[in-house]
Design a protein around this motif. Structure first.
Motif, mmCIF file in Angstrom:
data_model
loop_
_atom_site.group_PDB
_atom_site.id
_atom_site.type_symbol
_atom_site.label_atom_id
_atom_site.label_comp_id
_atom_site.label_asym_id
_atom_site.label_seq_id
_atom_site.Cartn_x
_atom_site.Cartn_y
_atom_site.Cartn_z
ATOM 1 N N PRO A 157 -5.529 -29.494 -19.636
ATOM 2 C CA PRO A 157 -6.108 -28.864 -20.727
ATOM 3 C C PRO A 157 -5.647 -27.750 -21.566
ATOM 4 O O PRO A 157 -5.563 -27.657 -22.809
ATOM 5 C CB PRO A 157 -7.856 -28.567 -20.407
ATOM 6 N N ILE A 158 -5.206 -26.730 -20.726
ATOM 7 C CA ILE A 158 -4.663 -25.432 -21.224
ATOM 8 C C ILE A 158 -3.192 -25.993 -21.934
ATOM 9 O O ILE A 158 -2.856 -25.402 -22.998
ATOM 10 C CB ILE A 158 -4.290 -24.344 -20.163
ATOM 11 N N GLN A 164 0.911 -28.670 -26.930
ATOM 12 C CA GLN A 164 0.663 -30.087 -27.617
ATOM 13 C C GLN A 164 -0.025 -29.593 -28.819
ATOM 14 O O GLN A 164 0.563 -30.386 -29.722
ATOM 15 C CB GLN A 164 0.239 -31.225 -26.846
ATOM 16 N N LYS A 165 -1.034 -29.132 -28.809
ATOM 17 C CA LYS A 165 -1.836 -29.037 -30.047
ATOM 18 C C LYS A 165 -1.481 -27.914 -31.092
ATOM 19 O O LYS A 165 -0.968 -28.041 -32.061
ATOM 20 C CB LYS A 165 -3.126 -28.914 -29.671
ATOM 21 N N HIS A 166 -1.277 -26.612 -30.423
ATOM 22 C CA HIS A 166 -1.045 -25.500 -31.280
ATOM 23 C C HIS A 166 0.513 -25.235 -31.276
ATOM 24 O O HIS A 166 0.981 -24.518 -32.124
ATOM 25 C CB HIS A 166 -1.744 -24.252 -30.496
ATOM 26 N N ARG A 167 1.359 -25.722 -30.344
ATOM 27 C CA ARG A 167 2.912 -25.552 -30.518
ATOM 28 C C ARG A 167 3.300 -24.315 -30.066
ATOM 29 O O ARG A 167 4.199 -23.756 -30.652
ATOM 30 C CB ARG A 167 3.468 -26.324 -31.704
ATOM 31 N N TYR A 168 2.269 -23.531 -29.308
ATOM 32 C CA TYR A 168 2.776 -22.282 -28.961
ATOM 33 C C TYR A 168 3.666 -22.187 -27.991
ATOM 34 O O TYR A 168 3.614 -23.212 -27.007
ATOM 35 C CB TYR A 168 1.582 -21.343 -28.406
#
Ligand code: SF4
Ligand code: SF4
Length: 214
Positions: A157-158, A164-168
């Protein structure tokens, strides 16, 4: 040179290496194999410039503010700047500029490569120090987050949130740190105290590119 702290300061930053370029007589500091700072030495090995890279607008502004900051000697004069090692640029400002140069050069790599160079997962863990590394796991960077402890067929999840979600590059870029996802993803073998300590270490690992959370 009045900035006697400079070599120690740069070498304690994460993933920094240095060499001597013998023809130019420059001590070069690299991150991921790319130079982000140099100390230019004369033929008696006395520093005559400190070179570093800045955003062009900031470099131009600072050149206007300080006579001891000039366009990069023997370098691309748009991005590189030379600082008089015996001048009046304040120590704190020089530290800040060196940090910015390190970040700028690192940011030139892909995000995955940046994690590899830093030797950190997106959650700030040094995989090579993990007891699972090489046995059950090659690191979340390699398996795109699908580590053995992640839900079947899904990313941790991290990783899913950060990469994947924030592209950090990593959670160090997130103002939510340490968030509820961090609190939920934990090794059940750790006591409460050990878990809090691991959070503290990982946050320090993610802050400012400094080795071992110093
Ligand atoms: S479990 Fe895998 S991804 Fe997590 S720290 Fe260990 S080696 Fe790295
Ligand atoms: S919310 Fe922020 S700190 Fe939490 S996992 Fe996502 S990116 Fe990382």
């Amino acid at each position: 040179m009045r900035y006697e702290w400079l070599d120690d300061y740069l070498m304690q930053k994460r993933a920094v290496t240095k060499d001597l370029q013998p023809v130019w007589n420059w001590i070069r500091y690299h991150v991921g194999g790319r130079m982000f700072a140099a100390v230019c030495l004369d033929n008696r090995n006395r520093p005559y410039y400190i070179n570093l890279k800045l955003d062009p607008e900031e470099g131009a502004f600072l050149r206007g503010q300080y006579k001891d900051i000039i366009p990069g000697y023997y370098s691309d004069k748009v991005h590189w700047n030379s600082i008089n090692p015996d001048g009046e640029v304040p120590d704190d400002l020089l530290r800040d500029l060196l940090d910015k140069s390190w970040s700028l050069v690192l940011a030139g790599f892909s995000k995955k490569r940046q994690r590899e160079i830093l030797g950190l997962t997106c959650c700030g863990t040094e995989c090579k120090t993990c007891s699972f590394y090489g046995e059950n796991c090659d690191g979340c960077n390699e398996c795109r987050g699908k580590v053995f402890h992640a839900p079947e067929g899904k990313a941790c999840p991290i990783y899913a949130c950060c990469v994947q979600k924030h592209r950090y590059v990593n959670c160090g870029a997130c103002e939510m740190l340490p968030c509820d996802i961090w609190r939920a993803v934990r090794d059940p073998a750790l006591s409460e105290e050990e878990f809090e300590r691991s959070v503290e270490i990982r946050i320090r690992n993610l802050s400012g590119g400094v080795k071992n959370g110093i």
